[in-house]
Enzyme design. Structure first.
Site, PDB file in Angstrom:
ATOM      1  N   ARG A 158      12.509  14.932  57.568  1.00 60.09           N
ATOM      2  CA  ARG A 158      13.146  16.029  58.278  1.00 60.09           C
ATOM      3  C   ARG A 158      12.725  15.970  59.736  1.00 60.09           C
ATOM      4  O   ARG A 158      11.628  15.502  60.066  1.00 60.09           O
ATOM      5  CB  ARG A 158      12.733  17.377  57.684  1.00 60.09           C
ATOM      6  N   LYS A 202       7.960  21.304  53.747  1.00 57.36           N
ATOM      7  CA  LYS A 202       8.064  22.742  53.512  1.00 57.36           C
ATOM      8  C   LYS A 202       6.908  23.210  52.645  1.00 57.36           C
ATOM      9  O   LYS A 202       6.466  22.508  51.731  1.00 57.36           O
ATOM     10  CB  LYS A 202       9.392  23.059  52.826  1.00 57.36           C
ATOM     11  N   HIS A 223      19.705  15.030  60.355  1.00 59.09           N
ATOM     12  CA  HIS A 223      19.896  15.169  58.914  1.00 59.09           C
ATOM     13  C   HIS A 223      20.875  14.129  58.383  1.00 59.09           C
ATOM     14  O   HIS A 223      20.828  13.787  57.198  1.00 59.09           O
ATOM     15  CB  HIS A 223      20.371  16.580  58.577  1.00 59.09           C
ATOM     16  N   ARG A 258      18.770  11.377  57.369  1.00 60.16           N
ATOM     17  CA  ARG A 258      18.081  11.721  56.117  1.00 60.16           C
ATOM     18  C   ARG A 258      19.024  11.523  54.928  1.00 60.16           C
ATOM     19  O   ARG A 258      18.658  10.898  53.928  1.00 60.16           O
ATOM     20  CB  ARG A 258      17.598  13.173  56.197  1.00 60.16           C
ATOM     21  N   HIS A 268      11.472  16.802  48.087  1.00 56.45           N
ATOM     22  CA  HIS A 268      12.190  17.881  47.417  1.00 56.45           C
ATOM     23  C   HIS A 268      11.327  18.476  46.299  1.00 56.45           C
ATOM     24  O   HIS A 268      10.765  17.739  45.492  1.00 56.45           O
ATOM     25  CB  HIS A 268      13.496  17.374  46.803  1.00 56.45           C
ATOM     26  N   TYR A 272      22.672  13.502  46.105  1.00 53.81           N
ATOM     27  CA  TYR A 272      22.876  12.163  46.653  1.00 53.81           C
ATOM     28  C   TYR A 272      23.470  11.215  45.625  1.00 53.81           C
ATOM     29  O   TYR A 272      24.107  10.228  45.988  1.00 53.81           O
ATOM     30  CB  TYR A 272      21.562  11.615  47.209  1.00 53.81           C
TER      31      TYR A 272
END
Length: 298
Positions: free
Chosen positions: A149, A173, A244, A247, A270, A279
Site C-alpha cells: 500500500r 493496517k 493501488h 498493488r 489482508h 483477484y
C-alpha cells in the site's frame, strides 16, 4: 458525552489500531448519527435499533452509495458494541443492524506488457542520474514487486530493507507487520536510490525515512501517488492509475503465474482471505477474455 467520545477515539486509535483516515471517518459517522438521534429526541445513551435503521435509511434516501452505507453501518456497530461494554448503553442495538452488501467492482490491472513498459519508461528517465527520477523508479519497482500500500511505502525506514535477503518489512493496517520479498529489478533500483539518489536529497533532519521528498523530508502519500501517476501516464488508454493499480496488478500477476491464494494474502497483508479472492475473479475475467478471442467456438 464529550468525554465518552474522547474515550472512544482513544479506543479506536490505541486498542483497535485504526488508521488516521479510519478514525476520522468513524468519528464523523458517529457525530452524524448522534445528531440524527438528537433531532428525533433520542438521547445518546438511549440509541436503539430503530434509530440506527432510520439513520441508514435517511442516508440511503439521500443517495449514499452502498459502500458508504456499509462503512457507516460498521461505524455504528463498532460504537454501540464499545458503548455497551463500557456501560454507556444498556444493550448493544448494533448486533442486529444489517446493511446491503456493497457492489464489488473488479480492480483495474495492467497487462504484463504495460507494467513492463511503465517501468522501462521510469528507468530511462532515471538513467539520466537525477535523484528524483532514481527515487521514482525505486518506488515504482518496489510497489509492483511487493504489492505494498502507498501508506506502507511512505512509512518505510532505511532499516526496514534487508538487501542481503531481498525482503522488506512493511507495517500495514492495525500496525500488523509482515516481511515481503522483492525481486532483482527492485533490488537494483533500491540500491541505486540508496547509493546515488538518497544521499543527494538527505538533510541533517531527514531521519531514517527510506524515501525522501525534494526538500529532504519523508515522502508523503500524496507525493507517492504523483510518482506512480507519472509512471503510468504514458501508457495510453489504460484505466489503471495510481499506486493501488500497481498493488492490484502485482496480486493478479502473482496468481496468473501460479502463486497460491494464501501466499498472496500474506504478501498483501489482508486480514481475510475473502479480500484476496477478488483477484481470482480478475484472473478468471482475463482468462475468459482470452478464451473469447482465441477459441473457435467461443
Amino acid at each position: 458525552m464529550s468525554e465518552a467520545l474522547a474515550e472512544y477515539e482513544t479506543y479506536l486509535r490505541l486498542e483497535r489500531g485504526r488508521s488516521e483516515h479510519t478514525v476520522r471517518a468513524y468519528l464523523a459517522d458517529l457525530t452524524a448519527l448522534l445528531a440524527f438521534a438528537a433531532d428525533r429526541g433520542v438521547a445518546a445513551d438511549r440509541l436503539d435499533l430503530a434509530t440506527l435503521r432510520a439513520w441508514l435509511g435517511e442516508r440511503a434516501a439521500s443517495g449514499a452509495a452502498r459502500t458508504t452505507l456499509a462503512r457507516q453501518a460498521s461505524s455504528a456497530r463498532t460504537y454501540t458494541a464499545w458503548a455497551a461494554r463500557r456501560g454507556h448503553l444498556d444493550a448493544d442495538p448494533g448486533v442486529r443492524l444489517k446493511t446491503p452488501r456493497a457492489h464489488r467492482t473488479l480492480p483495474t490491472v495492467l497487462s504484463s506488457d504495460d507494467a513492463g513498459q511503465a517501468l522501462r519508461n521510469a528507468a530511462s528517465v532515471a538513467a539520466e542520474g537525477d535523484p528524483i527520477a532514481v527515487r521514482d523508479l525505486a518506488i515504482a519497482e518496489l510497489l509492483y514487486a511487493t504489492g505494498a500500500r502507498v501508506a506502507e511505502l511512505s512509512a518505510l525506514d532505511v532499516d526496514d530493507l534487508e538487501a542481503g535477503r531481498g525482503v522488506v518489512r512493511l507495517t500495514g493496517k492495525g500496525d500488523r507487520q509482515r516481511t515481503v520479498p522483492y525481486g532483482a529489478p527492485a533490488g537494483r533500483a533500491l540500491q541505486a536510490w540508496q547509493r546515488l539518489g538518497r544521499p543527494r536529497l538527505a538533510r541533517p533532519d531527514s531521519g531514517p525515512a527510506l524515501f525522501l521528498g525534494a526538500r529532504g523530508g519523508r515522502l508523503g502519500v500524496r507525493q507517492a501517488r504523483t510518482v506512480v501517476d507519472r509512471a503510468l501516464e504514458g501508457l495510453g488508454d489504460t484505466a489503471a492509475r495510481g499506486p493501488h493499480a500497481l498493488r492490484h496488478t502485482a496480486a493478479t500477476h502473482l496468481l496468473d503465474g501460479g502463486a497460491d491464494l494464501r501466499s498472496v494474502q500474506e504478501l498483501l497483508g489482508h486480514a481475510s482471505l475473502r479480500t484476496t479472492q477478488v483477484y481470482t475473479h480478475v484472473s478468471i475475467d482475463r482468462l475468459r477474455e482470452g478464451y473469447r478471442q482465441a477459441h473457435p467456438r467461443a
